[in-house]
Design a protein around this motif. Structure first.
Motif, mmCIF file in Angstrom:
data_model
loop_
_atom_site.group_PDB
_atom_site.id
_atom_site.type_symbol
_atom_site.label_atom_id
_atom_site.label_comp_id
_atom_site.label_asym_id
_atom_site.label_seq_id
_atom_site.Cartn_x
_atom_site.Cartn_y
_atom_site.Cartn_z
ATOM 1 N N PHE A 267 69.653 59.641 43.385
ATOM 2 C CA PHE A 267 69.252 61.013 43.716
ATOM 3 C C PHE A 267 70.286 61.999 43.195
ATOM 4 O O PHE A 267 71.467 61.690 43.072
ATOM 5 C CB PHE A 267 69.046 61.177 45.233
ATOM 6 C CG PHE A 267 70.294 61.085 46.072
ATOM 7 C CD1 PHE A 267 71.021 62.226 46.413
ATOM 8 C CD2 PHE A 267 70.745 59.859 46.541
ATOM 9 C CE1 PHE A 267 72.160 62.147 47.183
ATOM 10 C CE2 PHE A 267 71.895 59.766 47.328
ATOM 11 C CZ PHE A 267 72.600 60.915 47.649
ATOM 12 N N HIS B 87 64.767 62.173 43.044
ATOM 13 C CA HIS B 87 65.152 60.853 43.557
ATOM 14 C C HIS B 87 64.124 59.818 43.124
ATOM 15 O O HIS B 87 62.927 60.110 43.005
ATOM 16 C CB HIS B 87 65.277 60.885 45.085
ATOM 17 C CG HIS B 87 64.023 61.289 45.804
ATOM 18 N ND1 HIS B 87 63.153 60.372 46.351
ATOM 19 C CD2 HIS B 87 63.493 62.512 46.056
ATOM 20 C CE1 HIS B 87 62.151 61.013 46.922
ATOM 21 N NE2 HIS B 87 62.325 62.301 46.758
ATOM 22 N N TYR B 88 64.589 58.608 42.883
ATOM 23 C CA TYR B 88 63.702 57.541 42.420
ATOM 24 C C TYR B 88 64.375 56.198 42.627
ATOM 25 O O TYR B 88 65.587 56.099 42.819
ATOM 26 C CB TYR B 88 63.330 57.747 40.949
ATOM 27 C CG TYR B 88 64.497 57.969 40.012
ATOM 28 C CD1 TYR B 88 65.224 56.903 39.489
ATOM 29 C CD2 TYR B 88 64.858 59.262 39.635
ATOM 30 C CE1 TYR B 88 66.288 57.116 38.627
ATOM 31 C CE2 TYR B 88 65.921 59.484 38.777
ATOM 32 C CZ TYR B 88 66.631 58.410 38.270
ATOM 33 O OH TYR B 88 67.689 58.621 37.419
ATOM 34 N N ARG C 66 68.330 54.603 46.638
ATOM 35 C CA ARG C 66 67.662 55.393 45.610
ATOM 36 C C ARG C 66 68.695 56.198 44.829
ATOM 37 O O ARG C 66 69.722 56.617 45.368
ATOM 38 C CB ARG C 66 66.639 56.356 46.226
ATOM 39 C CG ARG C 66 65.458 55.640 46.841
ATOM 40 C CD ARG C 66 64.462 56.620 47.428
ATOM 41 N NE ARG C 66 63.631 57.270 46.437
ATOM 42 C CZ ARG C 66 62.558 56.725 45.876
ATOM 43 N NH1 ARG C 66 62.195 55.484 46.195
ATOM 44 N NH2 ARG C 66 61.826 57.393 45.011
ATOM 45 N N ALA D 104 65.184 64.863 51.010
ATOM 46 C CA ALA D 104 64.534 65.596 49.927
ATOM 47 C C ALA D 104 63.350 66.416 50.433
ATOM 48 O O ALA D 104 63.125 67.544 49.985
ATOM 49 C CB ALA D 104 64.071 64.623 48.843
ATOM 50 N N ASP D 105 62.589 65.860 51.362
ATOM 51 C CA ASP D 105 61.422 66.559 51.902
ATOM 52 C C ASP D 105 61.825 67.690 52.844
ATOM 53 O O ASP D 105 61.130 68.710 52.925
ATOM 54 C CB ASP D 105 60.514 65.577 52.651
ATOM 55 C CG ASP D 105 59.848 64.568 51.731
ATOM 56 O OD1 ASP D 105 59.762 64.845 50.521
ATOM 57 O OD2 ASP D 105 59.452 63.493 52.220
ATOM 58 N N GLU E 10 64.653 60.113 50.993
ATOM 59 C CA GLU E 10 63.333 60.733 50.915
ATOM 60 C C GLU E 10 63.168 61.790 51.997
ATOM 61 O O GLU E 10 62.612 62.871 51.746
ATOM 62 C CB GLU E 10 62.247 59.668 51.046
ATOM 63 C CG GLU E 10 62.108 58.757 49.829
ATOM 64 C CD GLU E 10 60.883 57.872 49.917
ATOM 65 O OE1 GLU E 10 59.763 58.417 49.881
ATOM 66 O OE2 GLU E 10 61.051 56.650 50.039
ATOM 67 N N PRO F 180 64.072 57.093 59.674
ATOM 68 C CA PRO F 180 64.005 56.373 58.394
ATOM 69 C C PRO F 180 64.464 54.925 58.524
ATOM 70 O O PRO F 180 65.507 54.641 59.110
ATOM 71 C CB PRO F 180 64.942 57.175 57.485
ATOM 72 C CG PRO F 180 64.944 58.547 58.075
ATOM 73 C CD PRO F 180 64.825 58.351 59.557
ATOM 74 N N GLY G 99 67.181 54.434 50.958
ATOM 75 C CA GLY G 99 65.974 54.905 50.296
ATOM 76 C C GLY G 99 65.144 55.847 51.136
ATOM 77 O O GLY G 99 64.813 56.971 50.712
ATOM 78 N N ALA G 100 64.777 55.444 52.348
ATOM 79 C CA ALA G 100 63.946 56.285 53.208
ATOM 80 C C ALA G 100 64.724 57.502 53.701
ATOM 81 O O ALA G 100 64.155 58.588 53.867
ATOM 82 C CB ALA G 100 63.427 55.464 54.385
#
Length: 566
Positions: free
Chosen positions: A316, A326-327, A314, A225-226, A222, A308, A218-219
């Motif tokens: 994605f 992503h969620y 997640r 994605a960032d 993220e 992370p 998950g992290a």
């Protein structure tokens, strides 16, 4: 004019799919020093991939010397480790060359770029510098090596990173991940590693995608994605990859408690392990794509206050390479409920339009049509794949070279089956079948459900928007929604065929079934005779392609050690 909405949406869908599957253009050597430049990286590619360099060869030693010199020029602390290739690796080398050696020594390169705080867990950037027999290996894995070199050069130009970055360039990857297994199994330095980015290639071009991560990502997702401006990849790819008997150098690393990313491109598949995998045949846009993502992750992880942490997986996926959506699991259920509501409304529109109160029968006819597309299309995909030569022994590399033709064959089969069933779905809105399978996916494998949810969600929104938009303006939401949903299915269908097309093309039939609510929104009623004519034409063309692939000469790109097809 009757099909203007359909053809407009189809044109938009292909345009978006092309955007989503095309790597960025290469950046020239005059780019700012802090930017990744494929042109600068290609200077190293031409040296490293000038000729094959298998483990234990003089060419391998020369390549290693060049890589070490490049790292030393960046002020890195360089060391090497050696070991012996095990028996299975020697057997494989014998298969390549025709002569089994009594022993082979492999040599890893470990170069460290010191960070400001050397007590923090280090970041490892990993690629391998050996090749298979008689392949220059410009993509596999010279592209990965130069992505690391140029990324570290650009990083040092911007300033010192927060934590150490270790460039780990393995040897004997092609002989069984030998160098990586030694490092992650016994090297004391492994205790300092907190994150790994592995860069690989299976082919000579295409988008670089994130196809594997560490568990509980998950992290990690993220952060990706960032950090990455032109993302690629999906949780579907990671799910499928985990089910396949494939390995990379990242495999032994995943046995340790660290955060990991696996990046690769798989376009131009015929160049995999090929004698023609030369610098001239390598897509420089793919090098740029791989390098940009490697540099972005290097800076994000290298400067992170903390790496992370473990977090629930997640869902994605990249949307046409423009953004990574992503969620978590809760959002997945919310999207499912929203999609269900939209399609229930759409199914009610069908009932009202038909002035038929027996909506149950209409729903089950719709389900039957979708199942027919999956079963019938899947059967035809399997049968014509067999006709094209899937049963021919020792033809793996020839089949890889045929993927573009096999992809066209699959597209024609799916189009033909959809055309044959068009009288049953044309002008109908919504998909009861789609809601059933997305519910199953959300329960059994939630990180894969997006491949069903997203096109259904977009189609549902477009259907409702068109219903409340006065004519002739109601064509606009249909075209926009059709282009986005259709482009999405084409993008991931292309990736599916590149990944497993030669062995499992029948999976494309599921995507064809998901296209029914999109097409039902765009195409009015179709006459049965016209539909069957289009279907026959598509299936005739698909059969012609299958026969061509089966009887065409063996591709000149096949690996030298692979048997020729019968």
């Amino acid at each position: 004019m009757r099909y203007l909405t359909f053809f407009s949406a189809l044109l938009g869908a292909f345009a978006l799919a092309i955007i989503g599957t095309t790597p960025p253009g290469p950046v020239g050597a005059d780019a700012p020093e802090t930017k990744f430049s494929a042109a600068r990286a290609m200077e190293d590619v031409r040296i490293i991939a000038a000729r094959p360099h298998v483990t234990g060869s003089a060419e391998n030693a020369a390549v290693r010397a060049h890589i070490i010199a490049r790292f030393e020029a960046l002020g890195m602390e360089v060391a090497t480790t050696q070991g012996q290739v095990p028996e299975r690796g020697l057997d494989k080398f014998g298969h390549w060359s025709g002569t089994r050696p009594d022993s082979l020594t492999f040599t890893n390169i470990i170069a460290t770029l010191p960070g400001r705080d050397r007590t923090k867990p280090a970041l490892v950037l990993m690629a391998h510098h050996d090749t298979v027999w008689n392949s220059p290996g410009a993509p596999d894995d010279t592209a990965g090596v130069v992505a690391i070199i140029e990324s570290l050069r650009a990083s040092t130009a911007q300033g010192q990173l927060e934590r150490d970055v270790i460039a780990f360039i393995t040897d004997a990857e092609e002989l069984g991940l030998v160098g990586a297994r030694q490092f992650f199994g016994e090297n004391p330095l492994r205790e300092r590693v907190g994150a790994v980015v592995n860069v690989e290639a299976r082919g000579g071009g295409g988008r670089t995608t994130l196809f594997q991560t560490s568990r509980d990502n998950g992290a990690a997702v993220e952060l990706y994605a960032d950090a990455v401006g032109t993302p690629g990849g999906s949780s579907l790819a990671t799910f499928v990859y985990e089910t396949l008997p494939n390995d990379t150098d990242l495999t032994p690393a995943l046995e340790l408690p660290l955060v990991a990313y696996n990046l690769s491109f798989i376009g131009r598949p015929g160049l995999y392990h090929s004698p023609l995998a030369t610098p001239e045949n390598l897509d420089q846009g793919s090098v740029q794509d791989m390098g940009q993502q490697t540099l972005a992750l290097t800076r994000a992880l290298g400067n992170a206050e903390a790496l992370p942490a473990v977090a629930p997986n997640r869902t994605f996926f990249d949307l046409f390479g423009l953004v990574l959506i992503h969620y978590g699991a809760v959002v997945g259920w919310v999207l499912l409920v929203l999609t269900a509501a939209l399609h229930v409304f759409a199914l009610q529109i069908n009932t009202q339009a038909a002035k038929d109160t027996n909506s149950t029968n209409r729903v089950w006819r719709s389900v039957g049509t979708s199942l027919g597309v999956i079963v019938g299309g899947g059967g035809l995909l399997y049968a014509l794949n067999w006709v094209s030569g899937s049963s021919v022994p020792d033809a793996y590399y020839d089949r890889l070279a045929a993927i573009p033709m096999l992809e066209a064959q699959a597209l024609l089969i799916c189009a033909g089956v959809l055309a044959a069933t068009a009288p049953l779905w044309a002008g109908r809105k919504g998909s009861a079948f789609g809601l059933m399978i997305v519910l199953a996916a959300q329960i059994l494998a939630p990180t894969t459900a997006f491949i069903i949810v997203f096109p259904l969600l977009v189609t549902g929104l477009a259907t409702v928007a068109a219903h409340f938009t006065p004519k002739p303006w109601d064509a606009a939401p249909k075209i926009i929604g059709g282009a986005i949903a259709g482009g999405f299915l084409l993008q991931y269908g292309h990736q599916l065929m590149q990944g497993v097309g030669p062995t499992m093309p029948s999976l494309a039939a599921l995507l064809a079934a998901l296209a029914i609510p999109v097409l039902g929104l765009l195409i009015p009623a179709v006459k049965g005779r016209t539909a069957m004519g289009v279907a026959a034409l598509c299936l005739f063309a698909a059969t012609a392609i299958a026969l061509f692939v089966r009887f065409d000469p063996v591709a000149e790109t096949v690996a030298d050690y692979e048997s020729l097809k019968g």
